[in-house]
Design an enzyme around this catalytic site. Structure first.
Site, PDB file in Angstrom:
ATOM      1  N   ASN A  10       0.867  -1.188   0.000  1.00  0.00           N
ATOM      2  CA  ASN A  10       0.000   0.000   0.000  1.00  0.00           C
ATOM      3  C   ASN A  10       0.901   1.234   0.000  1.00  0.00           C
ATOM      4  OD1 ASN A  10      -1.835   2.012   0.354  1.00  0.00           O
ATOM      5  ND2 ASN A  10      -2.557   1.338   2.376  1.00  0.00           N
ATOM      6  N   LYS A  12       0.051   4.203  -0.435  1.00  0.00           N
ATOM      7  CA  LYS A  12      -0.647   5.377   0.108  1.00  0.00           C
ATOM      8  C   LYS A  12      -0.447   6.592  -0.811  1.00  0.00           C
ATOM      9  CE  LYS A  12      -0.498   3.365   4.688  1.00  0.00           C
ATOM     10  NZ  LYS A  12      -0.518   3.522   6.121  1.00  0.00           N
ATOM     11  N   HIS A  95     -10.007   1.359   4.440  1.00  0.00           N
ATOM     12  CA  HIS A  95      -8.771   1.585   5.208  1.00  0.00           C
ATOM     13  C   HIS A  95      -9.058   2.576   6.331  1.00  0.00           C
ATOM     14  CE1 HIS A  95      -4.671   2.639   6.251  1.00  0.00           C
ATOM     15  NE2 HIS A  95      -4.279   1.565   5.614  1.00  0.00           N
ATOM     16  N   GLU A  97      -7.444   4.970   7.355  1.00  0.00           N
ATOM     17  CA  GLU A  97      -7.169   6.378   6.981  1.00  0.00           C
ATOM     18  C   GLU A  97      -8.353   6.969   6.221  1.00  0.00           C
ATOM     19  OE1 GLU A  97      -3.341   5.629   5.204  1.00  0.00           O
ATOM     20  OE2 GLU A  97      -2.533   5.179   7.192  1.00  0.00           O
ATOM     21  N   GLU A 167      -5.971  -4.658  10.538  1.00  0.00           N
ATOM     22  CA  GLU A 167      -5.005  -3.552  10.685  1.00  0.00           C
ATOM     23  C   GLU A 167      -5.394  -2.734  11.912  1.00  0.00           C
ATOM     24  OE1 GLU A 167      -2.846  -2.366   6.762  1.00  0.00           O
ATOM     25  OE2 GLU A 167      -4.495  -1.021   7.184  1.00  0.00           O
ATOM     26  N   GLY A 173       1.884   2.771  11.245  1.00  0.00           N
ATOM     27  CA  GLY A 173       2.841   3.862  11.399  1.00  0.00           C
ATOM     28  C   GLY A 173       3.503   3.854  12.768  1.00  0.00           C
ATOM     29  N   SER A 213       2.916  -1.751  10.590  1.00  0.00           N
ATOM     30  CA  SER A 213       4.346  -1.777  10.907  1.00  0.00           C
ATOM     31  C   SER A 213       5.028  -3.092  10.536  1.00  0.00           C
ATOM     32  CB  SER A 213       4.571  -1.424  12.388  1.00  0.00           C
ATOM     33  OG  SER A 213       4.032  -0.141  12.656  1.00  0.00           O
TER      34      SER A 213
HETATM   35  P1  13P Z   1       2.628   0.835   7.941  1.00  0.00           P
HETATM   36  O1  13P Z   1       3.173  -0.504   7.411  1.00  0.00           O
HETATM   37  O2  13P Z   1       3.378   2.004   7.448  1.00  0.00           O
HETATM   38  O3  13P Z   1       2.431   0.792   9.424  1.00  0.00           O
HETATM   39  O4  13P Z   1       1.166   0.986   7.290  1.00  0.00           O
HETATM   40  C1  13P Z   1       0.284  -0.083   7.363  1.00  0.00           C
HETATM   41  C2  13P Z   1      -0.903   0.213   6.519  1.00  0.00           C
HETATM   42  O5  13P Z   1      -1.668   1.108   6.797  1.00  0.00           O
HETATM   43  C3  13P Z   1      -1.098  -0.632   5.320  1.00  0.00           C
HETATM   44  O6  13P Z   1      -2.349  -0.441   4.757  1.00  0.00           O
END
Ligand code: 13P
Length: 260
Positions: A10, A12, A95, A97, A167, A173, A213
């Protein structure tokens, strides 16, 4: 149970079109084709078209990071799942976010899952509790509500192909992933919910990923958890060496080995 393992990058809202091409080029060089591991790249919308022409489809598949549920219409700024149907194999849906920064509701997530399925795209449905929900001991309730709502228009036949991704919001993060025990408990609960909704045949087919992470050194531990079929990787997927190592780790897990 031998479900094909899945690793999703991902990206992002990172990487220009040029940078995405460059990273893909490097990944072609560093990632070998593994029969039991599917590798999926999820760039932003702009890069989907160029990457679809650049990737070796025997090695990589593409995913959208989102997609609107109405097929077409006066929705300025949106891109529909229908418009991406020939470009992507998967779409990340719900997601945290999207939920957190764009106020995506449970109902919108549900409609996006249905739109993906209607358009022949496999949804990767994200599930997970916030830190606060966890401290209030609401994790199971939250996961239950997210699953039951998001899948409410999905038949058991369609559900077999869906991918679920646990997740936990507090592990995204962060400095390290959730502990294996925490992941196991959540994944068991998620699988139990699927069994309750659709029966054990669907539950045995459905793939469940872990995201939050992920880094190479954690892969063997996470992949050893019963019921985890792969990873949804954020930051580490932006670096070709770390991401290649993650894919290798998943491959070794698929072989029943562990990396030293
Ligand atoms: P990180 O691997 O940066 O923690 O992000 C995970 C994530 O949101 C994958 O969709």
């Amino acid at each position: 149970m031998s479900r094909v393992k899945l690793v999703v990058a991902n990206w992002k809202m990172y990487l220009s079109i040029h940078e995405a091409s460059l990273l893909t080029h490097r990944l072609h060089k560093s990632i070998k084709t593994h029969r039991n591991v599917e590798v999926v790249l999820a760039p932003n919308y702009l890069s989907l078209q160029p990457l679809s022409q650049e990737i070796d489809r025997r090695r990589f598949r593409l995913a959208a990071q989102d997609g609107y549920f109405v097929d077409e219409g006066a929705f300025t700024g949106e891109v529909s799942l229908s418009q991406m149907r020939d470009l992507v194999h998967y779409a990340i849906i719900g997601h945290s976010e999207r939920r957190r920064f764009f106020q995506e509701s449970f109902d919108e997530t549900r409609d996006k899952v249905a739109a993906a399925v209607r358009n022949g795209i496999v949804p990767i449905l994200c599930l997970g509790e916030t830190k606060e929900e966890r401290s209030q001991k609401e994790t199971k309730q939250v996961l239950h509500d997210q699953i039951v709502t998001a899948l409410s228009n999905i038949t058991s036949e369609d559900a077999e192909n869906i991918v679920l991704a646990y997740e936990p919001v507090w592990a995204i993060g962060a400095n390290e992933p959730a502990s294996p025990d925490t992941i196991k408990e959540a994944v068991d609960w998620i699988r139990y919910q699927v069994r309750e909704l659709y029966g054990s045949k669907t539950e045995e087919s459905i793939r469940v990923l872990y995201g939050g992470s992920d880094e190479p050194e954690y892969v063997s531990g996470i992949m050893a958890i019963d019921g985890v079929d792969g990873l949804l990787v954020g930051r580490a997927s932006l670096n070709y060496e770390r991401f290649s190592d993650i894919v290798t780790g998943v491959y070794l897990a698929a072989l029943g080995e562990t990396k030293e």
